[in-house]
Design an enzyme around this catalytic site. Structure first.
Site, PDB file in Angstrom:
ATOM      1  N   GLU A  44       0.826  -1.211   0.000  1.00  0.00           N
ATOM      2  CA  GLU A  44       0.000   0.000   0.000  1.00  0.00           C
ATOM      3  C   GLU A  44       0.863   1.265   0.000  1.00  0.00           C
ATOM      4  O   GLU A  44       1.853   1.358   0.726  1.00  0.00           O
ATOM      5  CB  GLU A  44      -0.910  -0.002   1.224  1.00  0.00           C
ATOM      6  CG  GLU A  44      -1.882   1.168   1.265  1.00  0.00           C
ATOM      7  CD  GLU A  44      -2.716   1.200   2.530  1.00  0.00           C
ATOM      8  OE1 GLU A  44      -3.764   1.870   2.525  1.00  0.00           O
ATOM      9  OE2 GLU A  44      -2.324   0.567   3.537  1.00  0.00           O
ATOM     10  N   LYS A 117     -10.176   2.332  -2.082  1.00  0.00           N
ATOM     11  CA  LYS A 117     -10.312   1.754  -0.746  1.00  0.00           C
ATOM     12  C   LYS A 117     -11.629   2.178  -0.114  1.00  0.00           C
ATOM     13  O   LYS A 117     -11.948   3.360  -0.029  1.00  0.00           O
ATOM     14  CB  LYS A 117      -9.127   2.203   0.109  1.00  0.00           C
ATOM     15  CG  LYS A 117      -9.048   1.590   1.495  1.00  0.00           C
ATOM     16  CD  LYS A 117      -7.744   2.021   2.162  1.00  0.00           C
ATOM     17  CE  LYS A 117      -7.557   1.444   3.536  1.00  0.00           C
ATOM     18  NZ  LYS A 117      -6.245   1.840   4.117  1.00  0.00           N
ATOM     19  N   CYS A 154      -5.673  -2.890   2.375  1.00  0.00           N
ATOM     20  CA  CYS A 154      -5.352  -2.787   3.790  1.00  0.00           C
ATOM     21  C   CYS A 154      -6.559  -2.944   4.719  1.00  0.00           C
ATOM     22  O   CYS A 154      -7.007  -4.061   4.942  1.00  0.00           O
ATOM     23  CB  CYS A 154      -4.598  -1.495   4.064  1.00  0.00           C
ATOM     24  SG  CYS A 154      -3.687  -1.526   5.642  1.00  0.00           S
TER      25      CYS A 154
END
Length: 295
Positions: A44, A117, A154
């Site tokens: 990331e 995300k 993540c």
């Protein structure tokens, strides 16, 4: 029929120079490609230090447009090496509007797709809500020449709903570019619990969905610019698990790592026949999942 793909991972310790970070990534991509990698996954926000330890509007200057010179760099790298590359960028969508975005480049350098995300944390040393607008592209797999990729990022890795929706939309594997580590005040026992939980929950996604999982984390210590904490020690431990949660590879916790892992995507078919979790889901009884909490 077997459907083998060779997946390359890059676990890297970053410095404060995006240009140097990109140069080192490019060198590793070329080496992995020379050794047969077809799909290469990065961690990331790999172009910079993990800047979310503090809140500063100046750090929004790290954000890049899609397309831009930075995406051109990775497009050229994918085309040069004839590999599919998953990158993780701070996307500048519009003035003052930014996302934490994974971009997948096809072997010819074209953009196969992107994922913004969805779950954004806001915790000490992880002040991501200051920088990132929650994603609005949904949980949609990205079709590539090596397979249908369920790319998440993540904090998404803690949510079984995200993995499940990717699986229900036909993802052939789940991919998690990651930046997670220990804060210095945590005891060794607490550090061990956190790392074990991180690995366990993602292996659980592999088992529950009958899909391989690829999690690529950064490594090394990054100081807190505000000096309010002692920074983050990113714990590495990038890993690849098969569709029964079995480890196919696990990187060390204290150094950079590159590796090529051979995965047979067709094995998921047999695993889902043995453990038909999708068949036995009680979809008629899951309405409460769309509620924040059931009082």
């Amino acid at each position: 029929m077997k459907k083998n793909i060779k997946i390359g991972i890059i676990q890297q310790a970053n410095c404060d120079s995006p240009e140097d970070n990109r140069r080192r990534i490019a060198d590793k991509v070329r080496t992995l490609a020379e050794n047969g990698a077809e799909l290469i996954v990065n961690q990331e926000l790999h172009d910079t230090l993990y800047f979310c330890q503090t809140e500063s509007t100046d750090l929004c200057d790290y954000a890049v447009a899609i397309p831009s010179a930075v995406t051109d760099f990775y497009a050229s790298l994918a085309r040069e090496t004839s590999t599919v590359i998953v990158v993780s960028l701070y996307e500048r969508r519009a003035p003052g509007l930014y996302h934490n975005t994974a971009v997948v480049f096809e072997k010819d350098g074209s953009i196969a797709g992107k994922y913004r995300k969805m779950h954004i944390p806001d915790d000490p040393a992880y002040y991501e809500k200051f920088y990132f607008t929650p994603g609005d592209l949904g949980f949609e797999p990205i079709d590539t020449s090596v397979g249908r990729l369920g790319v998440l990022v993540c904090w998404d890795q803690w949510y079984p709903e995200a993995a499940r929706l990717m699986a229900l939309r036909g993802a052939e594997l789940l991919i998690y570019p990651t930046a997670i580590g220990w804060e210095s005040s945590d005891t060794p026992e607490e550090q061990a619990r956190q790392l074990d939980a991180w690995v366990t929950v993602q292996r659980g996604h592999a088992v529950a969905n009958g899909l391989p999982v690829v999690a690529v984390n950064r490594v090394g210590h990054e100081p807190d610019p505000s000096k309010m904490t002692n920074g983050i020690l990113f714990w590495g431990n990038s890993f690849v698990a098969g569709p029964q949660g079995e480890f196919l590879f696990r990187a060390p916790s204290d150094c950079e790592a590159t590796e090529i892992i051979d995965i047979d995507l067709s094995r998921s078919e047999n695993v889902r026949r043995w453990w038909p979790f999708l068949r036995d889901r009680r979809i008629d009884e899951y309405g409460g999942l769309t509620s924040r909490y059931l009082d």
